[in-house]
Scaffold this active site. Sequence first.
Site, PDB file in Angstrom:
ATOM      1  N   ASN A 262       0.829  -1.208   0.000  1.00  0.00           N
ATOM      2  CA  ASN A 262       0.000   0.000   0.000  1.00  0.00           C
ATOM      3  C   ASN A 262       0.865   1.261   0.000  1.00  0.00           C
ATOM      4  O   ASN A 262       1.832   1.348   0.730  1.00  0.00           O
ATOM      5  CB  ASN A 262      -0.876   0.022   1.255  1.00  0.00           C
ATOM      6  N   HIS A 294      11.061  -6.155  -1.372  1.00  0.00           N
ATOM      7  CA  HIS A 294      10.018  -6.400  -2.376  1.00  0.00           C
ATOM      8  C   HIS A 294       8.904  -5.355  -2.277  1.00  0.00           C
ATOM      9  O   HIS A 294       8.544  -4.725  -3.276  1.00  0.00           O
ATOM     10  CB  HIS A 294       9.461  -7.816  -2.170  1.00  0.00           C
ATOM     11  N   GLU A 295       8.388  -5.165  -1.088  1.00  0.00           N
ATOM     12  CA  GLU A 295       7.269  -4.217  -0.936  1.00  0.00           C
ATOM     13  C   GLU A 295       7.741  -2.798  -1.226  1.00  0.00           C
ATOM     14  O   GLU A 295       7.028  -2.010  -1.847  1.00  0.00           O
ATOM     15  CB  GLU A 295       6.648  -4.309   0.461  1.00  0.00           C
TER      16      GLU A 295
END
Length: 854
Positions: A262, A294-295
């Site tokens: 997000n 990764h995020e």
Amino acid sequence: MKDQAPQATPQTVYLKDYTPFGWTVEDVHLTFRLAPEATRVLASIHFAPNPAAPAQDFFLHGEELTLIRAAIDGVEVAPQMVDGGLKVAVPAGPFLWECEVEIAPVRNTALEGLYMSNGMYCTQCEAEGFRKITYYPDRPDVMSVFTVRIEGAEPVKLSNGNPGASGEGFAEWHDPWPKPAYLFALVAGELVNFPGKFVTRSGRDVDLNIWVRPGDEGKCSFGMQALKDSMKWDEDVYGREYDLDVFNIVAVDDFNMGAMENKGLNIFNSSCVLASRETSTDANFERIEAIIAHEYFHNWTGNRITCRDWFQLCLKEGLTVYRDSQFTSDLRSAPVKRISDVIDLRARQFPEDQGPLSHPVRPESFQEINNFYTATVYEKGAEVIGMLKLLVGDEAYYKALDLYFDRHDGDAATIEDWLKVFEDATGRDLSQFKLWYSQSGTPRVKVSETFVNGTYSLTFTQHSPDTPNQSGKAPQVIPIAVGLLNPNGDEVLPTTVLELDQAEQTFEFGGFAAKPTSSILRGFSAPVVLERDTSPQEKAFLLAHDTDSFNRWEANRDLARECLVSMILDGTGPDTAWLDGLEAVLRDETLDPAYRALMMGGPGAAELAQILHERGHTPDPEAIYDAGESLAQFKAERWVDLLPRLAAEAQVTEAYAPNAEQSGKRALGGAVLSLLSRLDGGAAAKAQYDAADNMTLQLSALVQLVKAGKGDAVLAAFYDQWRHDRLVMDKWFGLQISALPPAEAVERADALTRHADFTMTNPNRFRATLGALSGYHAAFHRKDGAGYRLLTDKLIALDDLNPQTTARMCSVFQTWKRYDAARQALVREQLERIKAKPKLSRDTDEMVSRILGV
Ligand code: ZN
């Protein structure tokens, strides 16, 4: 007007049917009045007609919402409730949509939309969870600027973007970057922060925070460093800078997957961010570092450039997995990372691509998109990027990426857009390469060699087997990295990339005095199955001499595989010539201990079952288990002199650090301990357990003690030591299933599901327990079907609570057709039992239907 939107009925969605939404969303204002049983969500949204879209009814997605009030341009309206949302008549021009709904986060056990975890509010919207928060065009190509106001007594209230006004009982947030609804997030609760700072290369100050439950502050420093390393790496390697004033990470205990990107507010499964020496293994640390990266990397590959529709999921996921693997290779050991990724690909993606769930990297239809967050989309998707980079070269790759970011920043893009960028940057025609996105299945490449008058030739043929809904596939572009060695073991042809693009092709290499030995598919340059008749002598030669660390490991794996296959089929003893070659490698102290630890592993039981099946045999799980045990016993006895020497080498004398060097030593030590414990009845393991000051050593010792039949007292002590820590307790649940003999593991798993600390509502605990069972080949496939039945009982119970996790776990049945008729009948009975469950979720229904092939 109060109305419950009906649950959407299963419907197949097709890529070819894509149509843009008829309106654009100019801005979104959301107000949340938080209450566990009755949260009110007020939305004010400006819509304007989208000139690029065909005429259509105004439809907003919505599920499990109670509509309180809706108005258009200030005038109350009565929408028509339809399957999966609502329809309403709207003005021809722009208009303001206002809507109030009520939802019950505390009763949301699906962990999708707004839900509660330990008294804390949090959200999960990817892929289609935002429609459980308010009525909205919940599709990734509808992007907008969000302003959010959160009202509630919770001390910490977070959303996307930058913080705005806040005061007694409220907080406001504004995200200036237009985003699709799946990137929306909200968190509220009693949280404490572990702060940090990052200055971007252009001098922007960014406040970093990891938000956790009070008591977990001591487990944040590693994650914070990983975040800073990721931010720096993306600047250095891809030229990508962060774009907000704050970056928040929140740890949540109840979460369906690993983590979620997000915008500005990443939400993590606590197991994927919290780390400490005492509670986390080296493998946990490495995984946490990779997931944080990764995020974070999604901020550019996923958020700034998002997906037009969910069929394009690999556009963000394949690329971001590829990027996080580059990051890990740079920070740690590239050869070790590559080997680990291939082990993982073969264990998870190959069975998927070779069974009833096979689908292209870019699927063309789905019923429930949650079922397509798969190893194929993620890991094979990353392999496709790696091949593209190998084909165009590093320089062209980064040039194309720059063009991608320039051209598509702010877009909801497609695989066509992605490939066009590479075509424009390199002048290369990628139409045949594109088949990697549309053809499912693992290509098989056969190779044969000749040596005539000093010319060495390799002839390749390629073939892709039929898969569900696909037959008669065309040849793909397959990069095959090859090197040649002369009889002394010197490299006479350094790594060269051959491009296969036809069904059959020959490549010639001239001017050799003696026939060279070839090392093919170096670095696992393509996700294919290589079929090659190589003599054991040639493999032994490669094990001793290959300059490509991947293929050197691969030669060993091939030898281990053939050894196990003949032990299983012919009851022969272990191959001592291979073991001597392996011993020479293990004794080579110039080699990284982590690499040698990987050499000590072999193909797992499930992989052996797959290989036996491919060769026309029916795998017998008991025979596979027995062969693995007797090989390990044989190694232990043969290597009595070697093992203490390796154990000494594996000792770490410095203070604990979860870095590659120390982790590698401990990995080698763990592999050695598992053999030693077969000889000393667990004495070394007991000593290690008692002296351990970190979870890696404590856990590896505990596993060996359980295996040696000396686990009961230690398991009880471990429980008393760690019962307050959920993440450690997950390990406790799992290890005692996987370390017991297969005959006892099912009963232990069953008993553990009745333990006071077992819960169906926490996916980590469920997976730790039932996942340990289903991942234990010999136990899960027990002849009497007890493993199948236990898992099915629990999946049927979980489906009412959490469809997404239930559906994912059904995939362990995907290999059922490999086994004997009796086992197939037992599995079929269980799959049909799931199918027949009243009110089966559409997630699970789709998975079980595909596995059954109906
Ligand atoms: Zn991702």
